[in-house]
Enzyme design. Sequence first.
Site, PDB file in Angstrom:
ATOM      1  N   ASN A  92       3.153  62.875  -4.121  1.00  0.00           N
ATOM      2  CA  ASN A  92       3.958  62.871  -5.298  1.00  0.00           C
ATOM      3  C   ASN A  92       4.922  61.476  -5.418  1.00  0.00           C
ATOM      4  OD1 ASN A  92       6.099  63.351  -7.132  1.00  0.00           O
ATOM      5  ND2 ASN A  92       6.156  65.361  -6.638  1.00  0.00           N
ATOM      6  N   ARG A 124       0.131  63.748  -7.989  1.00  0.00           N
ATOM      7  CA  ARG A 124       0.920  64.060  -9.183  1.00  0.00           C
ATOM      8  C   ARG A 124       0.920  62.644  -9.978  1.00  0.00           C
ATOM      9  NH1 ARG A 124       7.035  63.808 -10.120  1.00  0.00           N
ATOM     10  NH2 ARG A 124       7.202  64.765 -12.334  1.00  0.00           N
ATOM     11  N   HIS A 145       6.784  67.780 -16.991  1.00  0.00           N
ATOM     12  CA  HIS A 145       6.825  68.866 -15.884  1.00  0.00           C
ATOM     13  C   HIS A 145       5.975  69.887 -16.031  1.00  0.00           C
ATOM     14  CE1 HIS A 145      11.673  67.380 -16.015  1.00  0.00           C
ATOM     15  NE2 HIS A 145      11.054  66.944 -14.878  1.00  0.00           N
ATOM     16  N   LEU A 148      15.504  72.505 -14.373  1.00  0.00           N
ATOM     17  CA  LEU A 148      16.756  71.722 -14.343  1.00  0.00           C
ATOM     18  C   LEU A 148      16.907  70.943 -12.996  1.00  0.00           C
ATOM     19  CD1 LEU A 148      19.028  74.768 -15.829  1.00  0.00           C
ATOM     20  CD2 LEU A 148      17.484  73.076 -16.954  1.00  0.00           C
ATOM     21  N   GLY A 149      16.635  70.005 -13.188  1.00  0.00           N
ATOM     22  CA  GLY A 149      16.652  69.023 -12.079  1.00  0.00           C
ATOM     23  C   GLY A 149      17.524  67.729 -12.590  1.00  0.00           C
ATOM     24  N   GLY A 187      15.729  65.286 -13.775  1.00  0.00           N
ATOM     25  CA  GLY A 187      15.040  65.409 -15.030  1.00  0.00           C
ATOM     26  C   GLY A 187      15.161  66.871 -15.597  1.00  0.00           C
ATOM     27  N   ARG A 243      19.918  60.705 -17.971  1.00  0.00           N
ATOM     28  CA  ARG A 243      19.155  60.493 -19.115  1.00  0.00           C
ATOM     29  C   ARG A 243      20.058  61.125 -20.242  1.00  0.00           C
ATOM     30  NH1 ARG A 243      13.462  62.440 -16.836  1.00  0.00           N
ATOM     31  NH2 ARG A 243      12.806  60.632 -15.552  1.00  0.00           N
ATOM     32  N   GLY A 284      18.587  74.427 -11.701  1.00  0.00           N
ATOM     33  CA  GLY A 284      18.101  75.881 -11.886  1.00  0.00           C
ATOM     34  C   GLY A 284      18.124  76.800 -10.584  1.00  0.00           C
ATOM     35  N   GLU A 317       5.656  72.124  -7.358  1.00  0.00           N
ATOM     36  CA  GLU A 317       4.918  71.371  -7.825  1.00  0.00           C
ATOM     37  C   GLU A 317       3.484  71.131  -6.835  1.00  0.00           C
ATOM     38  OE1 GLU A 317       8.339  69.593 -10.034  1.00  0.00           O
ATOM     39  OE2 GLU A 317       8.043  70.374  -8.128  1.00  0.00           O
TER      40      GLU A 317
END
Length: 370
Positions: free
Chosen positions: A7, A57, A146, A175-176, A178, A207, A298, A349
């Site tokens: 990743n 990834r 995502h 919810l991270g 990003g 962001r 999250g 992931e």
Amino acid sequence: MRVLVVNAGSSSLKLSVLDDDAVLTSESLPTPRGRAEEDAVREAIERCGVVDAVGHRVVHGGDVFVEPVLVDDRVLRRLDALSDLAPLHQPKSLRALELVGRVLPSVRAVACFDTAFHATIPPAAATYALPAEWRKRWNLRRYGFHGLSHAYIAQRVAELAGRPVGELRTISCHLGAGASLAAIDRGVSVDTTMGFTPLEGLVMATRSGSVDPGLVLWLEEHVGMPPSELASTLEHRSGLLGLTGNADMRGVLDAEAAGDADARLAVEVYVHRLRREIAGMAAALDGLDAIAFTGGVGERSPEIRARAAAGLSFLGVALDERANAEAAPDAEIGRPAAPARAFAIEAREDLQIAREVRRVLTQPDSGGAT
């Protein structure tokens, strides 16, 4: 099958070895930029021992790669051609593919895409109202991101709910740093909040999320702000950081509790956008059976989950206060009688990538480019 999951993030390269669903080893290293970092990655891979396959990834597959795909020279060339769509992320993924390929030249590698899960969203959700010649010439559409996380959540919610994934209308809230939502209708993505780039949608750590494009054009025309500065500001100096000077939700919540007005506004803006977009995802699903919170915020912020759910009772979402406060990873946090079930789920992931790798290598025809 032992799978090395790679990743490549903006500042780190994460390496994990999974055998079935068990994590055997995991390391996080600085993103390789020079010889010293490359040597460290090589040594880390060698410490992993023998692996049967590698799963990478890759953030962007465009409209070319809508399934995981076995990597070869042709795939690498096509991935490189997509770099303009994700200039911050794609080069790092390609660098990792190159470096790991040099260390493990005889081990098959599979590219798994964050955009692929959203290839199923219908034209009504994917299309921007722009001139046809623009859309066709530059492939301007909503891709979503995502996807590896959202795909995993869809399956995990079904497992925890004890129901087939094909029966559930689920909203996945990643919810991270990003952040994005996905509307998942019986295992299939039908809408999401990120679009052509990961800037669209929710307020994030640094962001901005969605802003009026006219505002951006105004800044360029009337203030003389160059596109490079606009892009950098929207990507790296906005969101929670722009509102409070702190990109970490934990710090923002602490500041709010201490009476900081900017922090209070930031949380209100974050939660308002989150509730509004969740409602939009529910509309895309024509109802809601389950909602799941994942990602750093999250998973680990009962307060944000509670504030979001407080505005969602009309969708049948009602959290159990104690269950939400005490939630361990992969726990049900909704009230037993609530029409829509609610969960807090660990982002995995790595598991999704390992599963996709095994699927491609045991059923070669299941993955590829369109």
